[in-house]
Design an enzyme around this catalytic site. Structure first.
Site, PDB file in Angstrom:
ATOM      1  N   TYR A   1       2.803   2.583  15.207  1.00 50.90           N
ATOM      2  CA  TYR A   1       3.465   2.732  13.897  1.00 50.90           C
ATOM      3  C   TYR A   1       4.897   3.255  13.936  1.00 50.90           C
ATOM      4  CZ  TYR A   1       3.096   7.823  13.179  1.00 50.90           C
ATOM      5  OH  TYR A   1       3.245   9.181  13.250  1.00 50.90           O
TER       6      TYR A   1
ATOM      7  N   THR B   1      -8.817  -5.622   4.135  1.00 48.97           N
ATOM      8  CA  THR B   1      -8.730  -4.689   3.006  1.00 48.97           C
ATOM      9  C   THR B   1      -9.760  -5.165   1.989  1.00 48.97           C
ATOM     10  OG1 THR B   1      -6.344  -4.470   3.376  1.00 48.97           O
ATOM     11  CG2 THR B   1      -7.193  -3.687   1.254  1.00 48.97           C
TER      12      THR B   1
ATOM     13  N   GLU C   1      -9.213   4.141  -2.022  1.00 48.27           N
ATOM     14  CA  GLU C   1      -8.014   3.949  -2.835  1.00 48.27           C
ATOM     15  C   GLU C   1      -8.356   3.212  -4.130  1.00 48.27           C
ATOM     16  OE1 GLU C   1      -4.529   2.501  -0.893  1.00 48.27           O
ATOM     17  OE2 GLU C   1      -5.161   3.198   1.101  1.00 48.27           O
TER      18      GLU C   1
ATOM     19  N   TYR D   1       1.150   5.787  -0.586  1.00 50.05           N
ATOM     20  CA  TYR D   1       0.781   7.011   0.152  1.00 50.05           C
ATOM     21  C   TYR D   1       0.984   8.178  -0.823  1.00 50.05           C
ATOM     22  CZ  TYR D   1       1.063   9.856   4.543  1.00 50.05           C
ATOM     23  OH  TYR D   1       0.864  10.722   5.583  1.00 50.05           O
TER      24      TYR D   1
ATOM     25  N   THR E   1      -4.472   6.584   0.041  1.00 50.15           N
ATOM     26  CA  THR E   1      -5.730   7.321   0.155  1.00 50.15           C
ATOM     27  C   THR E   1      -5.787   8.433  -0.881  1.00 50.15           C
ATOM     28  OG1 THR E   1      -5.589   6.949   2.523  1.00 50.15           O
ATOM     29  CG2 THR E   1      -7.213   8.570   1.773  1.00 50.15           C
TER      30      THR E   1
ATOM     31  N   GLU F   1     -10.075   4.144   3.965  1.00 47.64           N
ATOM     32  CA  GLU F   1      -9.212   4.882   3.042  1.00 47.64           C
ATOM     33  C   GLU F   1      -9.689   4.543   1.637  1.00 47.64           C
ATOM     34  OE1 GLU F   1      -5.053   4.185   3.994  1.00 47.64           O
ATOM     35  OE2 GLU F   1      -5.188   5.617   5.663  1.00 47.64           O
TER      36      GLU F   1
ATOM     37  N   GLU G   1      -9.374  12.699   7.808  1.00 48.07           N
ATOM     38  CA  GLU G   1      -9.290  14.043   7.228  1.00 48.07           C
ATOM     39  C   GLU G   1     -10.647  14.745   7.205  1.00 48.07           C
ATOM     40  OE1 GLU G   1      -7.325  11.755   3.933  1.00 48.07           O
ATOM     41  OE2 GLU G   1      -6.653  13.781   3.438  1.00 48.07           O
TER      42      GLU G   1
ATOM     43  N   ASP H   1      -8.976   0.553   2.238  1.00 49.84           N
ATOM     44  CA  ASP H   1      -7.952   0.167   3.209  1.00 49.84           C
ATOM     45  C   ASP H   1      -8.459   0.546   4.605  1.00 49.84           C
ATOM     46  OD1 ASP H   1      -5.613  -0.361   4.589  1.00 49.84           O
ATOM     47  OD2 ASP H   1      -4.621   1.482   3.939  1.00 49.84           O
TER      48      ASP H   1
ATOM     49  N   ASP I   1       0.843  -1.196   0.000  1.00 50.52           N
ATOM     50  CA  ASP I   1       0.000   0.000   0.000  1.00 50.52           C
ATOM     51  C   ASP I   1       0.879   1.246   0.000  1.00 50.52           C
ATOM     52  OD1 ASP I   1      -2.476   1.310  -0.031  1.00 50.52           O
ATOM     53  OD2 ASP I   1      -2.465   1.560   2.142  1.00 50.52           O
TER      54      ASP I   1
ATOM     55  N   ARG J   1       1.462  15.940  13.088  1.00 51.74           N
ATOM     56  CA  ARG J   1       2.720  16.632  13.390  1.00 51.74           C
ATOM     57  C   ARG J   1       2.502  18.139  13.267  1.00 51.74           C
ATOM     58  NH1 ARG J   1       3.879  12.690   9.788  1.00 51.74           N
ATOM     59  NH2 ARG J   1       4.119  14.221   8.132  1.00 51.74           N
TER      60      ARG J   1
ATOM     61  N   GLN K   1      -3.226   2.212  15.088  1.00 48.18           N
ATOM     62  CA  GLN K   1      -2.150   2.675  14.199  1.00 48.18           C
ATOM     63  C   GLN K   1      -1.270   3.717  14.896  1.00 48.18           C
ATOM     64  OE1 GLN K   1      -3.754   4.474  10.649  1.00 48.18           O
ATOM     65  NE2 GLN K   1      -1.758   4.849   9.714  1.00 48.18           N
TER      66      GLN K   1
HETATM   67 MN    MN Z   1      -3.873   3.047   2.703  1.00 46.11          MN
END
Ligand code: MN
Length: 406
Positions: free
Chosen positions: A236, A249, A193, A119, A340, A191, A354, A225, A117, A133, A232
């Site tokens: 992660y 998935t 995708e 990004y 995504t 997600e 989001e 996803d 997968d 962040r 997570q």
């Molecule tokens: Mn994904």
């Protein structure tokens, strides 16, 4: 209405012809099907009736033998299918092998080999960066514009559209909590995708260049996803997604061949950083690797987002080149997710993370507010792409309902 009289403008007309695997009611026998309107053609039975050389390839319980057969065969089979569903003399011969979609069960269309997968949406990566962040000067990590970031996922839990998704349990720990707790995820997300399906394998030690993308990749599907954001977030660092992703998935039941998407090819967004040669697609103006796919995300039938795939920064060709540049081999049935898909507008974001800004701004749905998914929620991704002569190419749907854990 006779099955061949697909209404004008039907996104599953003879210009599309996606592949799947189905069984008929009362039978466990799976075989290759091709969608035409609201019918599925038993492709193997049709091929046998017409003494086609592809009868064996199309009479299998998965698409893998067709995937492995290679680009020339993919084109030849597609040409044959197009003739069977459009030429009157052939139509008569194959009519007995068209079954209403409502009378069949659709199965996972191919045996998934490795699953990766990515990004690849800049809008998604920047949104995630701002959420997780907030103190960083740049919402993108320093590597983001230089390589397509990805991780290896779990192929054994790829399921076909319509399969229920059990809410996963796991560890979670908010930054202020003194210790982790265990229990059902309280931040279950989606997600939106696109998944790319590899047909032709490659040997170890032989990177696949950008220019060989179409020789290896057969087609694409829609992919959800599912992501447990709380699991997570705690697990992660430093090795990336693990149990927050690997529980399920979902993919659409129909694989759209890239040959059906010639009119949807577009140039990817302007590159803002120079790329290393193996990723540099700036000379491919005439032969662009981007795709104009219009995705729609619905929760319990209510559309919450319309992510545009044309905004993806990294293309599927670049992802394939990057995935193999170290000499890693490809296998028939490899599946890689785009990452995504999120466009620049609020209504184009491909995850609840989001859309609700990590739960801060819940969505107002007709059946109540949603920060993340609740048990019983059904998520459906659909999409279409521009086809020849103003038609639309339907990409089917990927649907899944959240059910509580045992
Ligand atoms: Mn994904």
């Amino acid at each position: 209405m006779p099955p061949f009289d697909v209404p004008e403008g039907d996104p599953f007309g003879p210009h599309n012809l996606p592949y799947g695997v189905f069984s008929r009611s009362g039978s466990d026998a799976r075989t290759v099907g091709v969608r035409l309107g609201d019918h599925v053609l038993d492709a193997g039975a049709a091929a046998r009736a017409l003494a086609s050389p592809y009868a064996s390839l199309l009479s299998r319980p998965t698409l893998n033998p067709l995937l492995a057969a290679g680009r020339t065969t993919w084109s030849d089979v597609r040409r044959a299918l197009t003739a069977w569903v459009t030429v009157p003399s052939h139509q008569e011969a194959i009519a007995p092998f068209l079954h209403p979609l409502s009378s069949v069960t659709l199965h996972l269309p191919f045996e998934v080999a490795d699953y990766v997968d990515f990004y690849a949406s800049e809008n998604h990566a920047r949104n995630v960066g701002r959420i997780f962040r907030p103190d960083s000067a740049d919402s993108l990590t320093p590597n983001w514009k230089h390589l397509p970031i990805g991780y290896h996922g779990r192929s054994g839990t790829v399921v076909v559209s319509g399969t229920d998704v059990v809410r996963p349990s796991g560890q979670r720990k908010a930054p202020a909590d003194p210790a982790p707790v265990f229990g059902p995820s309280v931040r279950l997300d989606i997600e939106a995708e696109v998944g790319f399906v590899v047909g032709v394998p490659s040997p170890m030690g032989a990177p696949v260049p950008l220019s060989s993308f179409r020789d290896h990749v057969f087609g694409l599907c829609l992919l959800n996803d599912w992501s447990a954001r709380d699991v997570q977030a705690w697990e992660y660092v430093p090795l990336g997604p693990f149990l927050g992703k690997s529980f399920a998935t979902s993919v659409s039941a129909w694989i759209t061949p890239l040959d059906a998407l010639e009119d949807a090819r577009v140039r990817p967004p302007e590159r803002t950083h120079p790329l290393l040669p193996y990723l540099d697609d700036s000379a491919d103006d005439e032969d662009p690797y981007g795709y104009d796919l219009r995705i729609s995300v619905a929760i319990n039938g209510h559309v919450v987002s319309e992510p545009p795939f044309s905004t993806m920064y990294w293309t599927a060709a670049q992802q394939l080149a990057h995935m193999t540049v170290n000499g890693a081999s490809l296998r028939t049935g490899d599946l890689y997710g785009s990452g995504t898909v999120s466009g620049p507008s609020e209504g184009e974001r491909g995850s609840l993370l989001e859309l609700t800004w990590n739960g801060r701004d819940p969505l107002e749905l007709p059946d109540g507010k949603r920060a993340f998914l609740e048990d019983g929620d059904e998520v459906t991704l659909t999409a279409w792409a521009p086809g020849p002569h103003g038609t639309r190419v339907g990409l089917g749907e990927v649907r899944g309902r959240v059910v509580p854990g045992a």
